[in-house]
Design an enzyme around this catalytic site. Sequence first.
Site, PDB file in Angstrom:
ATOM      1  N   ASP A 142       0.210   5.334   1.277  1.00 49.27           N
ATOM      2  CA  ASP A 142      -0.793   6.128   2.010  1.00 49.27           C
ATOM      3  C   ASP A 142      -1.421   7.207   1.139  1.00 49.27           C
ATOM      4  O   ASP A 142      -0.887   7.556   0.081  1.00 49.27           O
ATOM      5  CB  ASP A 142      -0.109   6.816   3.201  1.00 49.27           C
ATOM      6  CG  ASP A 142       0.244   5.839   4.296  1.00 49.27           C
ATOM      7  OD1 ASP A 142      -0.452   4.824   4.439  1.00 49.27           O
ATOM      8  OD2 ASP A 142       1.232   6.100   5.014  1.00 49.27           O
ATOM      9  N   ARG A 198       8.592   8.111   6.381  1.00 44.53           N
ATOM     10  CA  ARG A 198       8.247   9.481   6.769  1.00 44.53           C
ATOM     11  C   ARG A 198       8.761   9.817   8.171  1.00 44.53           C
ATOM     12  O   ARG A 198       9.156  10.952   8.431  1.00 44.53           O
ATOM     13  CB  ARG A 198       6.733   9.683   6.671  1.00 44.53           C
ATOM     14  CG  ARG A 198       6.270   9.731   5.209  1.00 44.53           C
ATOM     15  CD  ARG A 198       4.799   9.419   5.035  1.00 44.53           C
ATOM     16  NE  ARG A 198       3.973  10.418   5.700  1.00 44.53           N
ATOM     17  CZ  ARG A 198       2.644  10.328   5.777  1.00 44.53           C
ATOM     18  NH1 ARG A 198       2.002   9.293   5.223  1.00 44.53           N
ATOM     19  NH2 ARG A 198       1.962  11.252   6.387  1.00 44.53           N
ATOM     20  N   ARG A 251       0.842  -1.190   0.000  1.00 43.45           N
ATOM     21  CA  ARG A 251       0.000   0.000   0.000  1.00 43.45           C
ATOM     22  C   ARG A 251       0.878   1.241   0.000  1.00 43.45           C
ATOM     23  O   ARG A 251       1.965   1.231   0.549  1.00 43.45           O
ATOM     24  CB  ARG A 251      -0.835   0.059   1.275  1.00 43.45           C
ATOM     25  CG  ARG A 251      -1.666  -1.164   1.499  1.00 43.45           C
ATOM     26  CD  ARG A 251      -2.299  -1.086   2.875  1.00 43.45           C
ATOM     27  NE  ARG A 251      -2.867  -2.377   3.212  1.00 43.45           N
ATOM     28  CZ  ARG A 251      -3.519  -2.627   4.340  1.00 43.45           C
ATOM     29  NH1 ARG A 251      -3.666  -1.667   5.248  1.00 43.45           N
ATOM     30  NH2 ARG A 251      -4.013  -3.810   4.562  1.00 43.45           N
ATOM     31  N   TYR A 293      12.211   4.153  -1.618  1.00 47.38           N
ATOM     32  CA  TYR A 293      11.365   5.346  -1.496  1.00 47.38           C
ATOM     33  C   TYR A 293      12.253   6.587  -1.543  1.00 47.38           C
ATOM     34  O   TYR A 293      13.402   6.552  -1.097  1.00 47.38           O
ATOM     35  CB  TYR A 293      10.647   5.353  -0.154  1.00 47.38           C
ATOM     36  CG  TYR A 293       9.399   4.518  -0.080  1.00 47.38           C
ATOM     37  CD1 TYR A 293       8.166   5.061  -0.444  1.00 47.38           C
ATOM     38  CD2 TYR A 293       9.441   3.202   0.372  1.00 47.38           C
ATOM     39  CE1 TYR A 293       7.003   4.305  -0.355  1.00 47.38           C
ATOM     40  CE2 TYR A 293       8.285   2.439   0.459  1.00 47.38           C
ATOM     41  CZ  TYR A 293       7.068   3.004   0.084  1.00 47.38           C
ATOM     42  OH  TYR A 293       5.925   2.248   0.179  1.00 47.38           O
TER      43      TYR A 293
END
Lengths: 249, 249
Positions: free
Chosen positions: B53, B198, B51, B111
């Site tokens: 966000d 994050r 997934r 990422y």
Amino acid sequence: MQNYKMIIEYDGSRYKGWQSQKDTDVTIQGKLNSVFSALEGRSVEVQGSGRTDAGVHATGQAANVKLTVDKMPKEIKDYVNQYLPEDIGIIEIDKAPERFHARLCATKKTYCYRIFNSSDPNVFGRKWMYEIREPLDIPAMRRAAQYLVGRHDFAAFCARAQKKKSTVRTIYQIEILQNEKEVDVVVTGNGFLHHMVRIITGTLVEVGEGKRTPRDMVEIMEKGIRKNAGITMPAKGLTLCNVEYENEM
Amino acid sequence: MQNYKMIIEYDGSRYKGWQSQKDTDVTIQGKLNSVFSALEGRSVEVQGSGRTDAGVHATGQAANVKLTVDKMPKEIKDYVNQYLPEDIGIIEIDKAPERFHARLCATKKTYCYRIFNSSDPNVFGRKWMYEIREPLDIPAMRRAAQYLVGRHDFAAFCARAQKKKSTVRTIYQIEILQNEKEVDVVVTGNGFLHHMVRIITGTLVEVGEGKRTPRDMVEIMEKGIRKNAGITMPAKGLTLCNVEYENEM
């Protein structure tokens, strides 16, 4: 009264172009005028190096404004950027001589027309590039572009030529840059007629698609008839990149 | 039934994340499912590598889907891209072995957290970068990042750690790249906990702001308490760049 020169960037997607209009403030100049007027406490007008059409972007539009407010350029910049919408921003602002006028003093402008030349999706550039699926013949486009460089009558590349106004302009350079899926048509000239960069790019694209030969540019220019040239490319691919002044005014 | 592997890019700005939800199709997976189902004439589900966000983007999300339709991969790609919204696109699609599963077979993910580190406006990157006005101490961030590389318990960097599930992960590399006004935190690992990239970036940013020392990372990791780590950076700066599989499956 102090004159200021500034460099502005904007995403033109949602604007009706640079020039402010009476009945709407959905223009770049309108947004700038209202923030500078709020700063000054009176109505002031930001003077751009020239208009850009609805949907056209800028990474280096130049402008000037005359202010009485007693602030450092950095303070003015931060104030104005804070109140501008996020799709318009001032990158630089500095004191300029009284006689500096962003439109009248401009000597060169550079525009970039960005093409996404692939049948792939273009998620992150979709607002600032125009998509052409079939591969363009870049060497042919480069040969065609060379016929346009120099001082010529560009009447054929002007959307609404007026008989009383000269359509002679000088193009200093046209570069066709290719980087992976992106093809950029970068044009530097001393000034541009209405839709001139978009019509030049449209004509070069038709060369790149094999619909015209590079040599066709000669006759198009000589005859000076708009319908002989290519299509007007959509606004969204066009960006005003740089405006130059003599002596780095 | 043929299994297909695909690479997807999306601008997550207006979506409620990857995973489809019953009561809305404002998800990336929801949009993909409906276009692939239309192509198949029956309900099919696209399986992502994981997934993302709400508000997170991707330039290289991987997914798989099983289809019976008799078309070449290129035809499937063009069909699906034609019906997908312009902020989601399939870059690649190819036949894959029956056993290929985008989530279960993934071995590495990368990422990128994009920071616009300037007080200047960020007109063209405003949707995909997070703005930090004050200059970050990049060498300090690089030193701090090195403590995170390796196999560790990342409980402190997880939004909702569950006692029964392991919070041990391996980070293979963290790069802090600086290019003009942009600072990117690029993290490659074998898998990531909820909000892990994050929170890692938020903690590194606090090092870059001088609020923590690089050595603080050691204690944060050892204690494994979420509140000891830094803030969760906003979603809009995060992009899933790449998913790797063994033997280039």
